[in-house]
Structures are given as C-alpha cells and as structure tokens.
Write a protein that holds these residues in place. Sequence first.
Motif, PDB file in Angstrom:
ATOM      1  N   ASP A  56       0.840  -1.191   0.000  1.00 14.37           N
ATOM      2  CA  ASP A  56       0.000   0.000   0.000  1.00 14.37           C
ATOM      3  C   ASP A  56       0.881   1.249   0.000  1.00 14.37           C
ATOM      4  O   ASP A  56       2.039   1.193   0.412  1.00 14.37           O
ATOM      5  CB  ASP A  56      -0.913  -0.003   1.222  1.00 14.37           C
ATOM      6  N   LEU A  57       0.317   2.348  -0.465  1.00 15.24           N
ATOM      7  CA  LEU A  57       1.029   3.623  -0.480  1.00 15.24           C
ATOM      8  C   LEU A  57       0.293   4.619   0.393  1.00 15.24           C
ATOM      9  O   LEU A  57      -0.936   4.664   0.395  1.00 15.24           O
ATOM     10  CB  LEU A  57       1.050   4.223  -1.896  1.00 15.24           C
ATOM     11  N   ALA A  58       1.034   5.435   1.093  1.00 11.14           N
ATOM     12  CA  ALA A  58       0.436   6.520   1.867  1.00 11.14           C
ATOM     13  C   ALA A  58      -0.170   7.543   0.907  1.00 11.14           C
ATOM     14  O   ALA A  58       0.313   7.712  -0.215  1.00 11.14           O
ATOM     15  CB  ALA A  58       1.500   7.186   2.741  1.00 11.14           C
ATOM     16  N   GLU A  59      -1.212   8.196   1.329  1.00  6.66           N
ATOM     17  CA  GLU A  59      -1.862   9.198   0.482  1.00  6.66           C
ATOM     18  C   GLU A  59      -0.909  10.306   0.056  1.00  6.66           C
ATOM     19  O   GLU A  59      -1.033  10.863  -1.020  1.00  6.66           O
ATOM     20  CB  GLU A  59      -3.068   9.806   1.211  1.00  6.66           C
ATOM     21  N   ASP A  60       0.055  10.635   0.919  1.00  5.20           N
ATOM     22  CA  ASP A  60       0.987  11.719   0.611  1.00  5.20           C
ATOM     23  C   ASP A  60       2.303  11.218   0.019  1.00  5.20           C
ATOM     24  O   ASP A  60       3.279  11.966  -0.040  1.00  5.20           O
ATOM     25  CB  ASP A  60       1.249  12.560   1.853  1.00  5.20           C
ATOM     26  N   ARG A 105      -2.306   5.045  -7.649  1.00  4.63           N
ATOM     27  CA  ARG A 105      -1.671   5.719  -6.510  1.00  4.63           C
ATOM     28  C   ARG A 105      -0.181   5.950  -6.767  1.00  4.63           C
ATOM     29  O   ARG A 105       0.356   7.006  -6.436  1.00  4.63           O
ATOM     30  CB  ARG A 105      -1.873   4.918  -5.219  1.00  4.63           C
ATOM     31  N   MET A 106       0.473   4.971  -7.377  1.00 11.07           N
ATOM     32  CA  MET A 106       1.900   5.112  -7.672  1.00 11.07           C
ATOM     33  C   MET A 106       2.120   6.230  -8.700  1.00 11.07           C
ATOM     34  O   MET A 106       3.038   7.038  -8.558  1.00 11.07           O
ATOM     35  CB  MET A 106       2.452   3.774  -8.176  1.00 11.07           C
ATOM     36  N   ARG A 107       1.264   6.284  -9.709  1.00 15.36           N
ATOM     37  CA  ARG A 107       1.373   7.364 -10.711  1.00 15.36           C
ATOM     38  C   ARG A 107       1.097   8.723 -10.059  1.00 15.36           C
ATOM     39  O   ARG A 107       1.781   9.702 -10.342  1.00 15.36           O
ATOM     40  CB  ARG A 107       0.396   7.127 -11.865  1.00 15.36           C
TER      41      ARG A 107
END
Length: 189
Positions: free
Chosen positions: A109-113, A142-144
């Motif tokens: 998962d990626l953090a929103e920021d 999200r990565m983009r």
Amino acid sequence: MALILLLHSMYGLRPAVHAAADRMRAAGHEVHVPDLYAGRVVDDAEAGIEIKEEIGRDELLRRAVAAAAPHTDHGLVYAGFSLGGALAQTLALADGKARGLLLMHGTSDLAEDASTEIPVQLHVADPDTSEPDDWLNAWYLRMRRAGADVEVFRYRGAGHLFTDPDLPDHDAEAAERAWSIAMDFLADI
C-alpha cells in the motif's frame, strides 16, 4: 551499473533469489541480498506465513532498513520478490536517494501523501490471487499520482512466484520474459 538491494519472499532466501542476484551481478550490478529470516528457508506457503508472522512486519521492515542503511548514500535500486517487493517498495518510497524499484510478484500500500520520481517496474502473474486486479489498478493509480514512472508487466497463466524454478508456481517462459525486461530496466537506471 546499479547498486541493488534484493529482498526475498516469505519463503526465505531461496536458491532462486541467489540466482537472480547472480544474474544481476553478471550484468555488472552490485547486489546485496540480506537474509531477513536468519537462515530459515521453506518450500510451502503455510510455513512461510508462519515465519513471517512470527517475526512480524515491523521487525522484517527493521531488518530490511538495517540492510539498506550502509548503502543508501549511494542511490539504491530496491528490488524484491512478493513480500520482499512489498518491503522494497516501502523502503524505496522513504529513501530520497533511491534510483529505482523493481517488484517481482508483490506490491504494498502507499500513503496518500507518497511522493517519488523513481522508475518502478512490476512483474506479476495474471491472474494473481495475492495481487488481484482491483488492487493492482488502485496501486498503479496511486503510484502514478505519487509521481513514479510505472510499468506493469502481467503474465497470463503464470503462478504467483513464477520466477522460482523450485516452486509449483514456476513458469519458465514467463520467468525468462520477466527477467529479460527487468534486466533492461536495471541497465537503463
């Protein structure tokens, strides 16, 4: 030449991980392959899950950070298999000097920021119950949005850890295609 930190899957530091590191070294890269499981290697998923849960995600991440720390000033390319890919992604996004991220069979998962400009390449089975389509689509977006230059390569009919010749998921054709593309990616960094 890239300086690479290569992290193993939940099966431990298996011969396939060493073979991948050797392939990278033969192409002129410097590769560090830490053993996050302290010598434990398994052949089945249940045993791998037990070790992963016994050690715990926080401790695995601490061990991965400790392995990366001596090399971060030199601009690491982070790489990993499945669980190792998830850990590599976490490290790469936290390292302002990271030069790239190569994910084999796994994401996190990626953090929103989250923010990064590194090139990212993902190789994943299609379908893959560990990385379902809706997850991968959301991960890609999200990565983009984080600023990464992302490429995703999907391998229809391959098993989750299709690059490991000693596991039932192995698919020789998909593995060779994946490694050919991944090695070009590393050469371009």
